[in-house]
Write an enzyme that holds these catalytic residues in place. Structure first.
Site, PDB file in Angstrom:
ATOM      1  N   GLU A   1      42.030  -8.824  21.010  1.00 51.01           N
ATOM      2  CA  GLU A   1      41.785  -8.364  22.369  1.00 51.01           C
ATOM      3  C   GLU A   1      43.080  -8.329  23.178  1.00 51.01           C
ATOM      4  O   GLU A   1      43.844  -9.285  23.100  1.00 51.01           O
ATOM      5  CB  GLU A   1      40.799  -9.361  23.020  1.00 51.01           C
ATOM      6  CG  GLU A   1      39.806  -8.717  23.936  1.00 51.01           C
ATOM      7  CD  GLU A   1      38.656  -9.658  24.284  1.00 51.01           C
ATOM      8  OE1 GLU A   1      37.798  -9.901  23.407  1.00 51.01           O
ATOM      9  OE2 GLU A   1      38.644 -10.139  25.406  1.00 51.01           O
TER      10      GLU A   1
ATOM     11  N   ARG B   1      33.156 -14.118  20.565  1.00 47.79           N
ATOM     12  CA  ARG B   1      34.605 -13.986  20.511  1.00 47.79           C
ATOM     13  C   ARG B   1      34.940 -13.060  19.350  1.00 47.79           C
ATOM     14  O   ARG B   1      34.346 -13.171  18.274  1.00 47.79           O
ATOM     15  CB  ARG B   1      35.289 -15.337  20.306  1.00 47.79           C
ATOM     16  CG  ARG B   1      35.334 -16.237  21.541  1.00 47.79           C
ATOM     17  CD  ARG B   1      36.250 -15.692  22.636  1.00 47.79           C
ATOM     18  NE  ARG B   1      36.309 -16.596  23.776  1.00 47.79           N
ATOM     19  CZ  ARG B   1      35.480 -16.546  24.832  1.00 47.79           C
ATOM     20  NH1 ARG B   1      34.525 -15.653  24.887  1.00 47.79           N
ATOM     21  NH2 ARG B   1      35.627 -17.402  25.823  1.00 47.79           N
TER      22      ARG B   1
ATOM     23  N   HIS C   1      34.763  -6.706  27.086  1.00 50.70           N
ATOM     24  CA  HIS C   1      34.502  -8.117  27.420  1.00 50.70           C
ATOM     25  C   HIS C   1      33.832  -8.267  28.791  1.00 50.70           C
ATOM     26  O   HIS C   1      34.395  -8.857  29.718  1.00 50.70           O
ATOM     27  CB  HIS C   1      35.784  -8.961  27.348  1.00 50.70           C
ATOM     28  CG  HIS C   1      35.515 -10.415  27.047  1.00 50.70           C
ATOM     29  ND1 HIS C   1      36.332 -11.203  26.286  1.00 50.70           N
ATOM     30  CD2 HIS C   1      34.478 -11.220  27.419  1.00 50.70           C
ATOM     31  CE1 HIS C   1      35.829 -12.441  26.198  1.00 50.70           C
ATOM     32  NE2 HIS C   1      34.703 -12.472  26.891  1.00 50.70           N
TER      33      HIS C   1
HETATM   34  C1  GLV Z   1      33.512 -15.544  28.359  1.00 52.45           C
HETATM   35  O1  GLV Z   1      33.798 -14.909  27.390  1.00 52.45           O
HETATM   36  C2  GLV Z   1      33.244 -16.949  28.366  1.00 52.45           C
HETATM   37  O2  GLV Z   1      33.497 -17.640  27.364  1.00 52.45           O
HETATM   38  O3  GLV Z   1      32.804 -17.434  29.403  1.00 52.45           O
END
Ligand code: GLV
Ligand code: GLV
Length: 312
Positions: A259, A230, A277
């Site tokens: 983001e 993250r 991402h």
């Molecule tokens: C994606 O970022 C997830 O947490 O599955």
């Protein structure tokens, strides 16, 4: 019929499963819903299938009303979910662990290769039609064999990353609360020893800005940072400072602090690799994630225990 509110497009296999348990309403907007839109959209829902860009909290539950039984986050990370607030209201929360570990580790390793072997930089050079010719000193990167990979958080994704790194001849160290045997070191030792630091811890109050100015200074001067967890685990402004000062050699980021915004100073740098991402973004994995979320919803609406519950 129970209303099942799905906040954004999900694969058909998951919609079909959900349709056995209720009336499926998928948001027609091809964007994240604003908080007020989200609250209106879930009104009267028994189940909410949400995305990592949705804030799934007490206000959302109250907007849904007393019939809300389950919130299924289509992601393994659930920093977007206020689990205690939902638990207080008797709402079950689920996530999607396991099914995305290999895909995410593949992407993390791809980014690791891209940044250490300067693949993005080379591609930009070709696309800009800059003249070039093979020579022994051209665009030299850093080899991996015998180098140390530091894995921050040895969960399912971290372990999948370790397997890939071993196949490339890397030594592994890891940090985190759980000691899973050989290679466990303190976070400080990991920073001091690693040639590549790869982040695989969840975002929590403790890991927010875990990689700050001090952590970046503690890394080896030739080291690389890879982040596929993250964005807020890394202080992006401090990362830009560290790269500008030559404190580390490069960074590869799949996730961002604000983001979808990216720190502008990172966008202009050749020693930074960026992807939007994409950790779990394969057809197979995204289908498996959505199907797991749908099965969790079906189980709870049918009065059974979900498969992958998040407990407060
Ligand atoms: C994606 O970022 C997830 O947490 O599955
Ligand atoms: C490089 O292309 C080589 O042939 O060694």
């Amino acid at each position: 019929m129970a209303k099942i509110a799905v906040t954004r497009w999900i694969p058909d296999d998951a919609v079909k499963l959900l349709a056995e348990a209720g009336d499926v309403m998928v948001s027609p907007a091809d964007r994240p819903l604003a908080p007020d839109e989200l609250r209106e959209f879930v009104s009267g829902a028994s189940a909410v299938v949400g995305m990592l860009h949705d804030r799934l909290d007490g206000a959302l539950a109250d907007a849904a009303g007393p019939g809300l039984k389950v919130v299924a986050n289509v992601a393994v990370g659930y920093d977007n979910v206020d689990v205690p607030a939902l638990a207080e209201r008797g709402i079950v929360v689920t996530n999607t662990p396991g099914v995305l570990a290999d895909a995410t580790a593949d992407l993390a390793f791809g980014l690791l290769l891209a940044v250490t072997r300067r693949i993005g930089e080379g591609e930009r050079l070709l696309r800009s039609r800059t003249p070039w010719s093979f020579h022994l000193g051209f665009l030299l990167g850093s080899g991996l064999q015998g180098k140390t990979l530091g894995i921050v958080g040895l969960g399912q994704i971290g372990r999948a990353m370790a397997k890939r790194a071993e196949a490339f001849g890397m030594e592994i160290v890891y940090s985190g609360r759980t000691n899973r045997g050989a290679g466990h070191v303190s976070f400080e030792e990991l920073l001091a020893r690693s040639d590549v630091v790869s982040l695989h811890c969840p975002l929590t109050p403790e890991t927010r800005h875990l990689i700050d100015a001090a952590a970046l200074r503690a890394m080896k001067p030739g080291a690389y940072l890879v982040n596929t967890t993250r964005g807020p685990v890394v202080d992006e402004a401090a990362l830009a400072d560290a790269l500008e000062a030559g404190e580390i050699a490069g960074a590869a980021l799949d996730v961002f602090e604000k983001e979808p915004e990216v720190e502008p100073r990172l966008l202009g740098r050749e020693d930074v690799v960026l992807s939007p991402h994409l950790g779990s973004a394969t057809v197979e994995t995204r289908t498996a994630m959505a199907v797991l979320a749908a099965r969790n919803v079906v189980e709870v609406l049918d009065g059974r225990a979900p498969l992958t519950e998040v407990k407060p």
